[in-house]
Design an enzyme around this catalytic site. Structure first.
Site, PDB file in Angstrom:
ATOM      1  CG  ASP A  84      -2.169  -0.841   1.160  1.00  0.00           C
ATOM      2  OD1 ASP A  84      -2.473  -1.375   0.238  1.00  0.00           O
ATOM      3  OD2 ASP A  84      -2.932  -1.199   2.456  1.00  0.00           O
ATOM      4  CE  LYS A 105       2.690   7.176  -5.525  1.00  0.00           C
ATOM      5  NZ  LYS A 105       3.853   6.874  -5.194  1.00  0.00           N
ATOM      6  CG  MET A 161      -9.727   5.837   6.865  1.00  0.00           C
ATOM      7  SD  MET A 161     -10.486   4.426   5.817  1.00  0.00           S
ATOM      8  CE  MET A 161     -10.890   3.264   7.331  1.00  0.00           C
TER       9      MET A 161
HETATM   10  N1  SAH Z   1      -5.014  -1.187   8.850  1.00  0.00           N
HETATM   11  C1  SAH Z   1      -4.633   0.286   8.977  1.00  0.00           C
HETATM   12  C2  SAH Z   1      -5.836   1.182   8.949  1.00  0.00           C
HETATM   13  C3  SAH Z   1      -6.094   1.267   7.510  1.00  0.00           C
HETATM   14  S1  SAH Z   1      -7.235   2.518   7.274  1.00  0.00           S
HETATM   15  C4  SAH Z   1      -4.376   0.049  10.681  1.00  0.00           C
HETATM   16  O1  SAH Z   1      -4.625  -1.113  11.246  1.00  0.00           O
HETATM   17  O2  SAH Z   1      -3.673   0.993  11.171  1.00  0.00           O
HETATM   18  C5  SAH Z   1      -6.276   3.990   6.860  1.00  0.00           C
HETATM   19  C6  SAH Z   1      -6.483   4.895   8.222  1.00  0.00           C
HETATM   20  O3  SAH Z   1      -5.591   4.416   9.181  1.00  0.00           O
HETATM   21  C7  SAH Z   1      -6.032   6.373   7.752  1.00  0.00           C
HETATM   22  O4  SAH Z   1      -7.009   7.047   7.118  1.00  0.00           O
HETATM   23  C8  SAH Z   1      -5.646   6.835   9.366  1.00  0.00           C
HETATM   24  O5  SAH Z   1      -7.026   6.946   9.982  1.00  0.00           O
HETATM   25  C9  SAH Z   1      -5.137   5.467   9.937  1.00  0.00           C
HETATM   26  N2  SAH Z   1      -3.705   5.488   9.933  1.00  0.00           N
HETATM   27  C10 SAH Z   1      -2.920   4.766   9.161  1.00  0.00           C
HETATM   28  N3  SAH Z   1      -1.488   5.015   9.547  1.00  0.00           N
HETATM   29  C11 SAH Z   1      -1.585   6.141  10.309  1.00  0.00           C
HETATM   30  C12 SAH Z   1      -0.376   6.915  10.749  1.00  0.00           C
HETATM   31  N4  SAH Z   1       0.726   6.645  10.487  1.00  0.00           N
HETATM   32  N5  SAH Z   1      -0.977   7.993  11.446  1.00  0.00           N
HETATM   33  C13 SAH Z   1      -2.291   8.224  11.874  1.00  0.00           C
HETATM   34  N6  SAH Z   1      -3.320   7.471  11.302  1.00  0.00           N
HETATM   35  C14 SAH Z   1      -2.826   6.506  10.396  1.00  0.00           C
END
Ligand code: SAH
Length: 283
Positions: free
Chosen positions: A50, A72, A186
């Site tokens: 991703d 992408k 999100m």
């Molecule tokens: N599977 C991921 C979540 C995917 S959805 C997990 O377990 O973290 C994508 C969302 O995760 C983003 O929109 C944000 O809300 C959060 N997210 C992922 N990485 C992040 C980061 N480094 N800092 C803040 N929020 C993050």
């Protein structure tokens, strides 16, 4: 794998050709990848990752590994889920060791469950390697504990939008009453509606809120605000995704637990943010 990153001795699983391993990469800091993740990187032939997976982690892959950015598509919009599943299935069927690397934990708001389901349906064997989710590890990097005995006995993780992009059809009254701490993935775009729903359900307008963007990365920023002002402050501060939003008194713990500030020698802002010094000692 680079010479400096040799896995400690252990009975590490062998990546068999034709398998897809779905692996969580953590929220960003490469050190938050698990050792199983590192083992997977060292053996993979193809890595489908991703956009949120850091380059430093990808650099730990073997030199011969082919890297495909599923976030992408040469100037076009990101590929549909079905395309990614097809890509993974095709490579697996050609006898490749396919590593699907996703941000955070693959099974937490990352469509990992759907992807895994589709692969199994296609007859592709899978292994799952969990990762540190942004809603726990990302908050910890801002000095916010997801649970703390003095704050909460429950925590709710929710997504800020449903597949159509709208606020999810949740029972806000139940969430408001049932969970002292609420962690939103999100949620930047729908925060105004969520704040309103929670306040209508009885959560105080001045309840502490933290918005942690780029958590665990050098570009990490933390916005401290309140339920009432969150959406407006997010806009004004120009906070961009990825960001995790935490609602509840856990946010106050940051006043004493902001460990990243300690590196610059800053003293804690408040050693007793919950005002518990007069409370009876813990059992
Ligand atoms: N599977 C991921 C979540 C995917 S959805 C997990 O377990 O973290 C994508 C969302 O995760 C983003 O929109 C944000 O809300 C959060 N997210 C992922 N990485 C992040 C980061 N480094 N800092 C803040 N929020 C993050």
């Amino acid at each position: 794998m680079t010479d400096s990153l040799v896995l400690p001795a252990n009975d590490w699983p062998e990546f068999q050709p034709g398998w897809v391993w779905l692996c969580g990469a953590g929220p960003g800091d490469p050190g938050l990848l698990t050792l199983h993740g590192l083992n997977a990187l060292s053996q993979a032939d193809v890595i489908v990752h991703d956009a949120l997976v850091s380059a430093d982690i990808l650099n730990w892959a073997g030199d011969r590994a082919k890297r495909i950015d599923a976030g992408k598509r040469a100037g076009r919009a990101s590929p549909k889920q079905a395309e990614i599943t097809r890509l993974l299935t095709d490579h697996a069927r050609r006898g490749k060791r396919v590593l699907r690397l996703k941000g955070g934990d693959p099974f937490v708001f990352g469509r990992g469950g759907e992807e895994a389901q589709d692969l199994v349906r296609n007859g592709v064997p899978i292994r799952l390697i969990p990762g540190i989710s942004a809603g726990i590890g990302g908050l910890a990097y801002a000095g916010i504990p997801a649970t703390h005995r003095d704050v909460n006995q429950a925590v709710t993780f929710l997504t800020g939008h449903d597949p159509a992009g709208d606020t999810p059809p949740l029972d806000w009254g139940a969430i408001s009453r049932g969970s002292q701490v609420i962690v939103i993935y999100m949620g930047l775009r729908t925060m105004s509606a969520i704040s309103q729903a929670l306040q209508e359900a009885g959560r105080p307008a001045d309840e502490p809120v933290a918005v942690v963007s780029d958590a665990s990365l050098p570009t990490q920023r933390v916005l401290e605000t309140t339920l009432e002002k969150a959406a407006q402050d997010i806009r004004q501060a120009g906070v961009t995704a990825p960001a995790i939003i935490c609602i509840g008194k856990a946010v106050l713990m940051r006043q004493v637990l902001d460990w990243q500030s300690m590196a610059s020698g800053a003293p804690p802002r408040n050693s007793d943010p919950l005002g518990l010094t007069t409370a009876p000692p813990r059992k």
